[in-house]
Every structure is written in C-alpha cells, then in structure tokens.
Design an enzyme around this catalytic site. Sequence first.
Site, PDB file in Angstrom:
ATOM      1  N   TYR A  19       0.833  -1.204   0.000  1.00 45.39           N
ATOM      2  CA  TYR A  19       0.000   0.000   0.000  1.00 45.39           C
ATOM      3  C   TYR A  19       0.868   1.254   0.000  1.00 45.39           C
ATOM      4  O   TYR A  19       0.660   2.174  -0.805  1.00 45.39           O
ATOM      5  CB  TYR A  19      -0.942  -0.023   1.205  1.00 45.39           C
ATOM      6  CG  TYR A  19      -1.942   1.110   1.226  1.00 45.39           C
ATOM      7  CD1 TYR A  19      -3.043   1.099   0.377  1.00 45.39           C
ATOM      8  CD2 TYR A  19      -1.794   2.185   2.094  1.00 45.39           C
ATOM      9  CE1 TYR A  19      -3.969   2.132   0.384  1.00 45.39           C
ATOM     10  CE2 TYR A  19      -2.712   3.219   2.118  1.00 45.39           C
ATOM     11  CZ  TYR A  19      -3.795   3.191   1.261  1.00 45.39           C
ATOM     12  OH  TYR A  19      -4.701   4.218   1.269  1.00 45.39           O
ATOM     13  N   LYS A  43       1.152   3.969  -3.202  1.00 42.29           N
ATOM     14  CA  LYS A  43       0.768   5.370  -2.999  1.00 42.29           C
ATOM     15  C   LYS A  43       1.969   6.298  -3.221  1.00 42.29           C
ATOM     16  O   LYS A  43       1.807   7.392  -3.780  1.00 42.29           O
ATOM     17  CB  LYS A  43       0.164   5.578  -1.605  1.00 42.29           C
ATOM     18  CG  LYS A  43      -1.210   4.943  -1.440  1.00 42.29           C
ATOM     19  CD  LYS A  43      -2.237   5.500  -2.403  1.00 42.29           C
ATOM     20  CE  LYS A  43      -3.627   4.981  -2.102  1.00 42.29           C
ATOM     21  NZ  LYS A  43      -4.658   5.581  -2.956  1.00 42.29           N
ATOM     22  N   VAL A  47     -10.030   8.567   6.804  1.00 43.87           N
ATOM     23  CA  VAL A  47     -11.451   8.583   6.472  1.00 43.87           C
ATOM     24  C   VAL A  47     -12.107   7.289   6.946  1.00 43.87           C
ATOM     25  O   VAL A  47     -11.551   6.201   6.792  1.00 43.87           O
ATOM     26  CB  VAL A  47     -11.648   8.749   4.949  1.00 43.87           C
ATOM     27  CG1 VAL A  47     -13.122   8.869   4.605  1.00 43.87           C
ATOM     28  CG2 VAL A  47     -10.868   9.965   4.437  1.00 43.87           C
ATOM     29  N   THR A  98     -13.922   4.509   6.345  1.00 43.08           N
ATOM     30  CA  THR A  98     -14.361   3.706   5.203  1.00 43.08           C
ATOM     31  C   THR A  98     -14.365   2.226   5.584  1.00 43.08           C
ATOM     32  O   THR A  98     -13.959   1.863   6.688  1.00 43.08           O
ATOM     33  CB  THR A  98     -13.394   3.890   4.016  1.00 43.08           C
ATOM     34  OG1 THR A  98     -12.097   3.413   4.424  1.00 43.08           O
ATOM     35  CG2 THR A  98     -13.304   5.341   3.581  1.00 43.08           C
TER      36      THR A  98
END
Length: 128
Positions: A28, A32, A63, A65
């Site tokens: 990840y 990114k 966030v 999510t």
Amino acid sequence: MKRAAGKASVMNISSGAGRKSVPGWAMYCSTKAALDRFTAVTAEDQLGKPNPARLSAVAPGVVNTGMQGSIRASSKEDFPNVDRFIDLEKDGKLQSAEDTAKRLLNYLNSDEFGKEPISDIRNISVGD
C-alpha cells in the site's frame, strides 16, 4: 470557484502512507508513493505546454471507510499499528467519507488546485 474553461484537472487520491512508512503495509505504501511520484513528474511535464493540465496527488486524511473497518479488525501480528486506528475511531477522529468528498471536490474546483502536485487536504483551506 470555477475551473478555467478547457483546462484538464487530474486529482489522484494518495495517502499519508505514501509519504511515511507504515509497518505491515509495504504494498500500500509503495503504490501510494509511486502515485505521488507519477503525479509530480506528470505535473512537471505539463510546464510550458500551451494548455497545461492541473494535477495533484491528494492525501485525504484518515477517512471512516470499509478499509478502516478491516484495519481495525486486523491482528497486531498482521498490522502492528492496529491500536492507533482503533483509538482514532474510539476518539471520534475519523473523517466521514461524505465530508472528505466535499472537501476534495471544493479543492478540485478551486484556483488553488494543482499549484502543489503533492498535497494533503487537511492542510488546504477551500471554503469548507
């Protein structure tokens, strides 16, 4: 907050994990970080063009999510920082997806968008 007619704008959703190593998130973080670099180089490639596109890789903050739920359900062995994310939820420090989307759209449609190819929505004032 209108965009100039005919100007292309590209917003890539990045992450703080692309700018800082997070144990357990090698893939990840690296993807990114690659997205950040791609955006920065593409923005440089636009300089001097007659109608340059505006680009920014934007970290949206933390966030709330489905990904956050999965993170909080992780074991400490799989994700050593799990307690940090559990605490963020417990302490009410997660942003809603709706509020984050509004801020991102405000930024995308502002005159400030694209001035910095790597940005963090938490550091941008865009008429919240």
